[in-house]
Design an enzyme around this catalytic site. Structure first.
Site, PDB file in Angstrom:
ATOM      1  N   HIS A 283       1.478  -1.164   0.027  1.00  0.00           N
ATOM      2  CA  HIS A 283      -0.147  -0.364  -0.107  1.00  0.00           C
ATOM      3  C   HIS A 283       0.747   1.103   0.009  1.00  0.00           C
ATOM      4  O   HIS A 283       1.168   1.644   0.904  1.00  0.00           O
ATOM      5  CB  HIS A 283      -1.231  -0.215   1.013  1.00  0.00           C
ATOM      6  CG  HIS A 283      -1.648   1.118   1.446  1.00  0.00           C
ATOM      7  ND1 HIS A 283      -3.017   0.976   2.106  1.00  0.00           N
ATOM      8  CD2 HIS A 283      -2.319   2.312   0.935  1.00  0.00           C
ATOM      9  CE1 HIS A 283      -3.820   1.773   1.882  1.00  0.00           C
ATOM     10  NE2 HIS A 283      -3.448   2.818   1.695  1.00  0.00           N
TER      11      HIS A 283
ATOM     12  N   HIS B 128      -9.437  11.090  -0.027  1.00  0.00           N
ATOM     13  CA  HIS B 128      -9.996  11.201  -0.972  1.00  0.00           C
ATOM     14  C   HIS B 128     -11.123  12.386  -1.011  1.00  0.00           C
ATOM     15  O   HIS B 128     -11.795  12.734   0.225  1.00  0.00           O
ATOM     16  CB  HIS B 128     -10.991   9.989  -1.010  1.00  0.00           C
ATOM     17  CG  HIS B 128      -9.870   8.770  -0.789  1.00  0.00           C
ATOM     18  ND1 HIS B 128      -9.679   7.837  -1.648  1.00  0.00           N
ATOM     19  CD2 HIS B 128      -8.901   8.360   0.504  1.00  0.00           C
ATOM     20  CE1 HIS B 128      -8.608   6.785  -1.773  1.00  0.00           C
ATOM     21  NE2 HIS B 128      -8.364   6.784  -0.071  1.00  0.00           N
TER      22      HIS B 128
ATOM     23  N   ASP C 124       2.049   3.903   3.263  1.00  0.00           N
ATOM     24  CA  ASP C 124       1.036   4.635   2.600  1.00  0.00           C
ATOM     25  C   ASP C 124       1.115   6.094   2.629  1.00  0.00           C
ATOM     26  O   ASP C 124       0.820   6.404   2.508  1.00  0.00           O
ATOM     27  CB  ASP C 124      -0.057   4.656   4.025  1.00  0.00           C
ATOM     28  CG  ASP C 124      -1.621   5.414   3.668  1.00  0.00           C
ATOM     29  OD1 ASP C 124      -1.912   5.495   2.130  1.00  0.00           O
ATOM     30  OD2 ASP C 124      -2.620   6.092   4.193  1.00  0.00           O
TER      31      ASP C 124
END
Length: 389
Positions: A60, A138, A271
């Site tokens: 990720h 997001h 991440d």
């Protein structure tokens, strides 16, 4: 000894599947590990005072080196992959971020070419099939319910290289999409979710096998409403992602996760966004702008944490020096577990004869990165190593 296609590393501490070997020897021929053990020979590369672990596997990661996998530009994706490679990540799953479906299809096409070129190992779609209530970094207006037809459209755009989708199973179509992904052999991950305990268990029963950055972007644990965290931690079918950067999780929370799931079910991830390997400043994350200050990435609008600036060599060092993991446990979470999850254990994830010569050389005292080898070629640090006489 070292020849054009053969390198022997001697005197190192080797972290092997069976335990830690002191003063070990590892022989590389071409792109693979040819053997372990045997007496040192003149011309061997002397790794006294060094520790050798398998190359790291990041499930990720959104970018690095000032570049983003969500840019849809191959040169940027190459720069991001190279940045993390220089920090020990020899196997990368490139993560996208929420965007328009057609734009995500374009990104998938670009990234698929890099998978086919051997630069990347697959694609992870994080969004747009996630909860408005837990969307984090997001764009809320671009979020969609996980309609199986749209999920399948993205999977098809990846030309067989989609390895994982993160979705919120409580949304309409969520469980159906989990079942479809499972049937396609693609990992369904629970994340950016407002799911409760029962619905999370349904998702696991439907085939979900990963918790996307556990604890982050999901409800916390309540004593009468355990939520998704407890369900994901307690089920042995689930691998839990953790971000060990000292920002996303308090060290005691990592300790809790390890104590519950064990190192054999933890995959440490970055991440990371474009600022990894760079300094403070402004960076894009998909369609959003991120400001990095003192190494902490936050959205310009709203201030949510927006990924990390972490690299996996730092995650390894923190795991051993801050969390007190053994070297074997750290290797499990940074290499072995993610390799197994991806179905790549026959070629990566541990130091064994016949596997890819993906190696990270660390200082045995500080665990600072010294050198990185990928498929038998030194990426960085060869100039820091010496040959024996």
């Amino acid at each position: 000894m070292t020849t054009a296609d053969r390198t022997a590393l001697a005197g190192a501490r080797l972290v092997l599947p069976g335990g830690v070997v002191e003063n070990g020897r590892l022989v590389v021929e071409g792109p693979r590990i040819a053997g372990l053990g045997g007496p040192a020979e003149p011309g061997d590369t002397d790794l006294t005072g060094r520790t050798v672990v398998p190359g790291f596997v990041d499930l990720h990661v959104h970018g690095g080196g000032g570049a983003s996998y969500a840019s849809g530009v191959a040169e940027e994706a190459l720069r991001a992959a190279r940045t993390h490679l220089e920090h020990g990540t020899t196997t990368t799953i490139a993560s996208t971020v929420t965007g328009e479906i057609d734009e995500l299809c374009h990104q998938a096409a670009v990234l698929s070419e890099l998978v086919e070129d051997g630069v990347l190992a697959g694609i992870h779609f994080e969004g747009p099939f996630i909860s408005h209530n837990r969307c984090g970094a997001h764009r809320p207006d671009l979020l969609r319910d996980p309609d199986p037809a749209l999920v399948r459209k993205l999977a098809d755009a990846a030309r067989g290289h989609a390895r994982m989708f993160t979705l919120a199973p409580e949304l309409p179509g969520g469980l159906e999409s989990v079942r479809m992904l499972t049937d396609l052999g693609i990992i369904a991950a629970v994340g950016h979710t407002d799911s409760d305990y029962a619905k999370t268990l349904e998702a696991i029963d439907a085939g979900a096998t990963v918790a996307t950055h556990l604890f982050n972007a999901m409800p916390g644990i309540q004593h009468r409403a355990p939520g998704p965290i407890v369900a994901l931690l307690e089920d042995e079918r689930v691998t839990v992602e953790l971000i060990n950067d000292g920002i996303h999780l308090h060290p005691s929370v990592l300790d809790l996760a390890y104590g519950t799931a064990g190192a054999g079910r933890v995959a440490l991830i970055t991440d990371a966004m474009g600022a990894a390997g760079m300094g403070d400043g402004l960076y894009p994350l998909g369609p959003l702008q991120v400001r990095v200050e003192n190494g902490v990435a936050r959205l310009v609008e709203g201030g949510s944490i927006a990924g990390s600036t972490l690299t996996l060599d730092v995650a390894f060092r923190r795991s051993v020096t801050v969390n007190g993991l053994s070297l074997e446990q750290a290797v499990q979470s940074l290499s072995t577990v993610p390799a197994r999850l991806l179905g790549l254990s026959d070629s990566i994830g541990s130091l064994e004869a016949g596997k890819n010569a993906d190696l990270v050389v660390l200082d045995s005292d500080s665990y600072e990165l010294v050198a990185v080898m990928r498929r038998g070629e030194w990426i960085v640090g060869a100039d820091r190593l010496t040959k024996s006489g």
